[in-house]
Motif scaffolding. Structure first.
Motif, PDB file in Angstrom:
ATOM      1  N   ASN A  71      15.281 -30.027 -42.701  1.00 58.84           N
ATOM      2  CA  ASN A  71      15.371 -31.232 -43.509  1.00 58.84           C
ATOM      3  C   ASN A  71      14.984 -30.791 -44.921  1.00 58.84           C
ATOM      4  N   GLN A  72      15.943 -30.782 -45.828  1.00 66.37           N
ATOM      5  CA  GLN A  72      15.712 -30.235 -47.165  1.00 66.37           C
ATOM      6  C   GLN A  72      14.617 -30.974 -47.925  1.00 66.37           C
ATOM      7  N   MET A  73      14.531 -32.287 -47.804  1.00 62.86           N
ATOM      8  CA  MET A  73      13.480 -33.045 -48.506  1.00 62.86           C
ATOM      9  C   MET A  73      12.102 -32.633 -48.002  1.00 62.86           C
ATOM     10  N   GLU A  74      11.964 -32.532 -46.691  1.00 65.65           N
ATOM     11  CA  GLU A  74      10.678 -32.120 -46.110  1.00 65.65           C
ATOM     12  C   GLU A  74      10.367 -30.668 -46.475  1.00 65.65           C
ATOM     13  N   LEU A  75      11.403 -29.841 -46.554  1.00 64.34           N
ATOM     14  CA  LEU A  75      11.226 -28.442 -46.923  1.00 64.34           C
ATOM     15  C   LEU A  75      10.689 -28.339 -48.357  1.00 64.34           C
ATOM     16  N   HIS A  76      11.211 -29.158 -49.257  1.00 66.39           N
ATOM     17  CA  HIS A  76      10.705 -29.198 -50.638  1.00 66.39           C
ATOM     18  C   HIS A  76       9.249 -29.649 -50.667  1.00 66.39           C
ATOM     19  N   ASP A  77       8.920 -30.657 -49.862  1.00 63.65           N
ATOM     20  CA  ASP A  77       7.530 -31.123 -49.795  1.00 63.65           C
ATOM     21  C   ASP A  77       6.610 -30.018 -49.296  1.00 63.65           C
ATOM     22  N   ALA A  78       7.056 -29.278 -48.297  1.00 64.22           N
ATOM     23  CA  ALA A  78       6.259 -28.173 -47.756  1.00 64.22           C
ATOM     24  C   ALA A  78       6.085 -27.090 -48.815  1.00 64.22           C
ATOM     25  N   PHE A  79       7.157 -26.770 -49.535  1.00 64.54           N
ATOM     26  CA  PHE A  79       7.078 -25.772 -50.597  1.00 64.54           C
ATOM     27  C   PHE A  79       6.048 -26.194 -51.638  1.00 64.54           C
ATOM     28  N   GLU A  80       6.092 -27.444 -52.056  1.00 62.60           N
ATOM     29  CA  GLU A  80       5.151 -27.940 -53.057  1.00 62.60           C
ATOM     30  C   GLU A  80       3.714 -27.903 -52.547  1.00 62.60           C
ATOM     31  N   ALA A  81       3.510 -28.200 -51.268  1.00 65.68           N
ATOM     32  CA  ALA A  81       2.157 -28.164 -50.700  1.00 65.68           C
ATOM     33  C   ALA A  81       1.595 -26.748 -50.721  1.00 65.68           C
ATOM     34  N   VAL A  82       2.415 -25.769 -50.359  1.00 59.42           N
ATOM     35  CA  VAL A  82       1.962 -24.376 -50.366  1.00 59.42           C
ATOM     36  C   VAL A  82       1.807 -23.892 -51.803  1.00 59.42           C
ATOM     37  N   GLN A  83       2.724 -24.287 -52.684  1.00 58.27           N
ATOM     38  CA  GLN A  83       2.643 -23.908 -54.097  1.00 58.27           C
ATOM     39  C   GLN A  83       1.338 -24.401 -54.715  1.00 58.27           C
ATOM     40  N   SER A  84       0.910 -25.603 -54.350  1.00 53.31           N
ATOM     41  CA  SER A  84      -0.322 -26.151 -54.925  1.00 53.31           C
ATOM     42  C   SER A  84      -1.540 -25.334 -54.507  1.00 53.31           C
ATOM     43  N   ILE A  85      -1.511 -24.759 -53.322  1.00 51.56           N
ATOM     44  CA  ILE A  85      -2.611 -23.888 -52.891  1.00 51.56           C
ATOM     45  C   ILE A  85      -2.568 -22.586 -53.687  1.00 51.56           C
ATOM     46  N   LYS A  96       0.558  -9.739 -52.862  1.00 50.95           N
ATOM     47  CA  LYS A  96       1.833 -10.228 -52.331  1.00 50.95           C
ATOM     48  C   LYS A  96       1.770 -10.403 -50.827  1.00 50.95           C
ATOM     49  N   TYR A  97       0.725  -9.859 -50.186  1.00 52.87           N
ATOM     50  CA  TYR A  97       0.561 -10.014 -48.740  1.00 52.87           C
ATOM     51  C   TYR A  97      -0.456 -11.087 -48.371  1.00 52.87           C
ATOM     52  N   CYS A  98      -0.900 -11.851 -49.343  1.00 58.77           N
ATOM     53  CA  CYS A  98      -1.744 -13.016 -49.075  1.00 58.77           C
ATOM     54  C   CYS A  98      -0.906 -13.989 -48.243  1.00 58.77           C
ATOM     55  N   VAL A  99      -1.512 -14.626 -47.267  1.00 57.90           N
ATOM     56  CA  VAL A  99      -0.796 -15.543 -46.391  1.00 57.90           C
ATOM     57  C   VAL A  99      -0.083 -16.624 -47.200  1.00 57.90           C
ATOM     58  N   VAL A 100      -0.759 -17.167 -48.200  1.00 59.89           N
ATOM     59  CA  VAL A 100      -0.164 -18.231 -49.003  1.00 59.89           C
ATOM     60  C   VAL A 100       1.080 -17.706 -49.725  1.00 59.89           C
ATOM     61  N   ASN A 101       0.995 -16.530 -50.304  1.00 63.30           N
ATOM     62  CA  ASN A 101       2.137 -15.959 -51.014  1.00 63.30           C
ATOM     63  C   ASN A 101       3.285 -15.641 -50.063  1.00 63.30           C
ATOM     64  N   VAL A 102       2.981 -15.129 -48.895  1.00 60.90           N
ATOM     65  CA  VAL A 102       4.020 -14.802 -47.912  1.00 60.90           C
ATOM     66  C   VAL A 102       4.727 -16.070 -47.451  1.00 60.90           C
ATOM     67  N   VAL A 103       3.954 -17.095 -47.136  1.00 58.03           N
ATOM     68  CA  VAL A 103       4.534 -18.367 -46.695  1.00 58.03           C
ATOM     69  C   VAL A 103       5.348 -18.993 -47.828  1.00 58.03           C
ATOM     70  N   LEU A 104       4.826 -18.939 -49.039  1.00 58.21           N
ATOM     71  CA  LEU A 104       5.553 -19.475 -50.190  1.00 58.21           C
ATOM     72  C   LEU A 104       6.863 -18.717 -50.401  1.00 58.21           C
ATOM     73  N   SER A 105       6.852 -17.430 -50.182  1.00 57.18           N
ATOM     74  CA  SER A 105       8.073 -16.624 -50.297  1.00 57.18           C
ATOM     75  C   SER A 105       9.110 -17.046 -49.257  1.00 57.18           C
ATOM     76  N   ALA A 106       8.670 -17.298 -48.037  1.00 56.08           N
ATOM     77  CA  ALA A 106       9.593 -17.737 -46.981  1.00 56.08           C
ATOM     78  C   ALA A 106      10.197 -19.086 -47.328  1.00 56.08           C
ATOM     79  N   LEU A 107       9.355 -20.024 -47.738  1.00 57.50           N
ATOM     80  CA  LEU A 107       9.852 -21.352 -48.086  1.00 57.50           C
ATOM     81  C   LEU A 107      10.741 -21.298 -49.327  1.00 57.50           C
ATOM     82  N   GLY A 108      10.346 -20.511 -50.312  1.00 55.40           N
ATOM     83  CA  GLY A 108      11.146 -20.368 -51.527  1.00 55.40           C
ATOM     84  C   GLY A 108      12.519 -19.800 -51.241  1.00 55.40           C
TER      85      GLY A 108
END
Length: 128
Positions: A71-85, A96-108
């Motif tokens: 769901n693209q809208m939910e995916l954007h919300d998830a990206f923004e939530a991880v980006q804020s962290i 670049k191997y921080c969990v937050v950065n890795v997850v943000l890379s996947a969502l991005g």
């Protein structure tokens, strides 16, 4: 928002909502992999993960993007939530191997395409 178990859990819940209900999760999916990585971080409260493959960011780019799974809208919300962290983490402690950065890379990768690079990774490359 800083990285805490609560902020990581909130981001995880948003990521979970991004999966369509009829999607069969598979380990060869950026969102599935990101959820698995972040869930371990929620459990431990650590934003570093042992045994993170060095090619994890390249793996996200090599996996086909199947937009029917998300769901693209939910995916954007998830990206923004991880980006804020990620935004509240000082650049000098960036990995670049921080969990937050890795997850943000996947969502991005899912949101913006296979050429996506996190802002902090791009900044680190410029300062080399």
């Amino acid at each position: 928002m800083n990285f805490t178990k609560a902020s990581a859990f909130k981001a995880y819940r948003k990521m979970d909502k991004a999966c369509y209900l009829d999607c069969n999760c598979t380990p060869v999916c950026q969102l599935y992999m990101a959820k698995e990585i972040l869930s371990k971080s929620v459990e431990t409260g650590n934003k570093t993960a042992e045994n993170m493959p060095e090619d994890i960011l390249d793996m996200f780019k090599s996996i086909p993007i199947v937009s029917e799974r998300y769901n693209q809208m939910e995916l954007h919300d998830a990206f923004e939530a991880v980006q804020s962290i990620c935004d509240n983490c000082p650049s000098f402690v960036h990995s670049k191997y921080c969990v937050v950065n890795v997850v943000l890379s996947a969502l991005g990768t899912l949101v913006y395409g296979k050429n996506f690079v996190t802002e902090k990774d791009a900044e680190a490359q410029r300062t080399k």
